[in-house]
Scaffold this active site. Structure first.
Site, PDB file in Angstrom:
ATOM      1  N   SER A  11      -3.269  15.552  -0.170  1.00 23.79           N
ATOM      2  CA  SER A  11      -3.093  16.626  -1.149  1.00 23.79           C
ATOM      3  C   SER A  11      -4.403  17.356  -1.438  1.00 23.79           C
ATOM      4  O   SER A  11      -5.048  17.870  -0.526  1.00 23.79           O
ATOM      5  CB  SER A  11      -2.467  16.044  -2.419  1.00 23.79           C
ATOM      6  OG  SER A  11      -1.984  17.043  -3.269  1.00 23.79           O
ATOM      7  N   ASP A  55       7.841  19.552   0.460  1.00 23.07           N
ATOM      8  CA  ASP A  55       7.792  18.099   0.339  1.00 23.07           C
ATOM      9  C   ASP A  55       8.123  17.620  -1.073  1.00 23.07           C
ATOM     10  O   ASP A  55       7.823  16.484  -1.442  1.00 23.07           O
ATOM     11  CB  ASP A  55       6.428  17.560   0.793  1.00 23.07           C
ATOM     12  CG  ASP A  55       5.265  17.983  -0.102  1.00 23.07           C
ATOM     13  OD1 ASP A  55       5.504  18.567  -1.179  1.00 23.07           O
ATOM     14  OD2 ASP A  55       4.100  17.725   0.272  1.00 23.07           O
ATOM     15  N   HIS A 106       6.034  14.318  -1.022  1.00 21.46           N
ATOM     16  CA  HIS A 106       4.588  14.472  -1.189  1.00 21.46           C
ATOM     17  C   HIS A 106       3.897  13.136  -1.424  1.00 21.46           C
ATOM     18  O   HIS A 106       2.829  12.875  -0.852  1.00 21.46           O
ATOM     19  CB  HIS A 106       4.334  15.414  -2.373  1.00 21.46           C
ATOM     20  CG  HIS A 106       2.910  15.842  -2.520  1.00 21.46           C
ATOM     21  ND1 HIS A 106       2.331  16.767  -1.689  1.00 21.46           N
ATOM     22  CD2 HIS A 106       1.953  15.472  -3.414  1.00 21.46           C
ATOM     23  CE1 HIS A 106       1.076  16.965  -2.063  1.00 21.46           C
ATOM     24  NE2 HIS A 106       0.817  16.182  -3.100  1.00 21.46           N
TER      25      HIS A 106
END
Length: 433
Positions: free
Chosen positions: A202, A366, A399
């Site tokens: 991320s 995601d 995610h």
């Protein structure tokens, strides 16, 4: 640009078409977490002025002999009075004269165990099951042959702080890049000069890209073997608009999002994660109310209308130019992303009340990052024929699940195996049942 797009097909079992030869002579690997992905600590000084009796300096009771305590993550945040304490202590302030961010008065913070994966495994080591973060990934890497402190390292950081465009100070974020650069050089030198594999999740991917952009190509070529970016939000996320408008509990139960909204708005890195006009365009409506529609281009107006006008200056002067100026890093890059998970795409505030949760229209992504943003790196580097880039999509992987899903972990380790194999050409093609 060399792009390989591996799309996942739905089958009942994982199928290994080719395997890469693994080796005991591994390239060192450094993990860089995403926002909220590592523990960090705080200490209160005499300058700290609590907003309530419950937030006094005695709380929390458990501190070390120097007064340090873990502020992220602490389960007491689930209780409203302590949520308010958390909001006060985690909040950042922007000084227009200094053109930089700083902690709340009387609050000192520090990141512990830099260089180790220790603080990346669990956000609360006393609640491993429910605060697990990189533990499954680290376990998979250890099974492959990596060892913490020998050829496996972690780079935790104060994720509230971000970076700013050239010409603007960003003392905490810049210090992290300097520390990360030093860790890369030390890890390489202690492993017979082998270049490093950087693996981010991320927000960590944005920091790594900035590190590579801010150092000479000769340094990157010497010290970086490969950059693997998991779920990188290259162009920001629509979900971040919810954070600024209404607050975001980030999946933590019982927390009132309005109690943490002020702290979340103050975060420098949260601004960095807002939808980029370069990626989302200037006309696509992302937030719609009875009186206005806001595109990524309209974020300054959006800030004013949600009651956060103080965010306009740092956003327009520090963040927007940063979004526009990232370039290809000239080292091999592999992006591994989730897809097919419903992700906020358009937000409707039917009565214009930003204190309420919006109605949401979902699209592909995601679950946190929109597909447009996950794939933005392809279009950003599309004219660079010398940038090796591979894009791997994992159907149905979210995610956060990309760090613990069995298929995702298998793919990540296989990619690292291929990078460690000098003559590896095989690819592991897998999918979710």
């Amino acid at each position: 640009m060399k792009v390989l797009d591996i799309s996942m097909i739905i089958v009942s079992t994982a199928v290994m078409l080719y395997t890469c030869q693994s080796t005991s002579n591994l390239h060192p690997l450094i993990l860089v977490p995403g926002a909220g992905g590592n523990q960090f600590e705080a200490r209160l000084t005499k300058e700290y002025k609590p907003t309530s009796l419950v937030c006094n300096r005695w709380y929390p009771l458990k501190k070390d002999f120097e007064g340090w305590f873990r502020i992220w993550f602490d389960t007491s945040v689930l209780l409203a009075p302590f949520t308010k304490c958390f909001n006060q202590r985690m909040k950042l302030y922007y000084d227009t004269n200094l053109d930089d961010y700083y902690n709340a008065p009387g609050v000192q913070t520090r990141v512990t165990n830099f260089g180790s994966t220790t603080s990346l495994l669990y956000l609360d080591p006393n609640l491993k099951k429910i605060t697990e973060y990189m533990a499954p990934l680290v376990n998979a890497l250890q099974q492959f042959g990596y060892r913490d402190g020998r050829n496996l390292f972690g780079a935790p950081y104060d994720f509230r702080y971000g970076l700013a465009a050239e010409g603007h100070p960003s003392h905490v974020g810049t210090k992290f890049l300097m520390d990360l650069k030093e860790l890369i050089e030390t890890a390489s030198n202690s492993n017979a000069g082998k270049p490093i594999i950087l693996l981010s999740h991320s927000l960590g991917g944005l920091f790594i890209l900035q590190l590579l952009n801010r150092n000479p190509e000769s340094w990157c070529q010497k010290y970086i073997k490969h950059f693997i970016a998991l779920s990188a939000p290259w162009g920001g996320t629509v979900d971040q608009m919810v954070t600024f408008a209404s607050g975001n509990t980030l999946g933590v139960p019982l927390v009132n999002p309005l109690l943490v909204r002020e702290e979340q708005r103050s975060s420098e890195s949260n601004m960095w994660l807002l939808p980029s006009p370069k990626v989302f365009g200037t006309t696509r409506p992302l937030v719609i109310t009875p009186n206005a529609a806001y595109s990524a281009h309209d974020i300054p107006k959006f800030f004013k209308d949600i009651g956060f006008s103080q965010g306009v200056l740092p956003y327009t002067s520090r963040i927007l130019p940063l979004l526009d100026n990232s370039t290809a890093p000239q080292v091999p890059v592999t992006c591994i992303i989730g897809s097919g998970v419903k992700t906020p795409e358009t937000l409707f505030y039917g009565d214009g009340d930003f204190d309420k949760r919006p109605e949401i229209v979902y699209g592909d992504g995601d679950g946190t990052v929109n597909m447009l943003s996950l794939l933005a790196i392809e279009s950003n580097w599309g004219n660079n024929s010398h940038q090796p880039l591979k894009m791997t999509k994992l159907q149905g992987v979210s995610h956060s699940d990309i760090l613990k899903d069995d298929i995702a972990l298998e793919k990540i380790v296989e990619e690292i195996s291929c990078i460690n194999s000098e003559n590896a050409t095989g690819i592991l093609l897998v999918s979710k049942a």
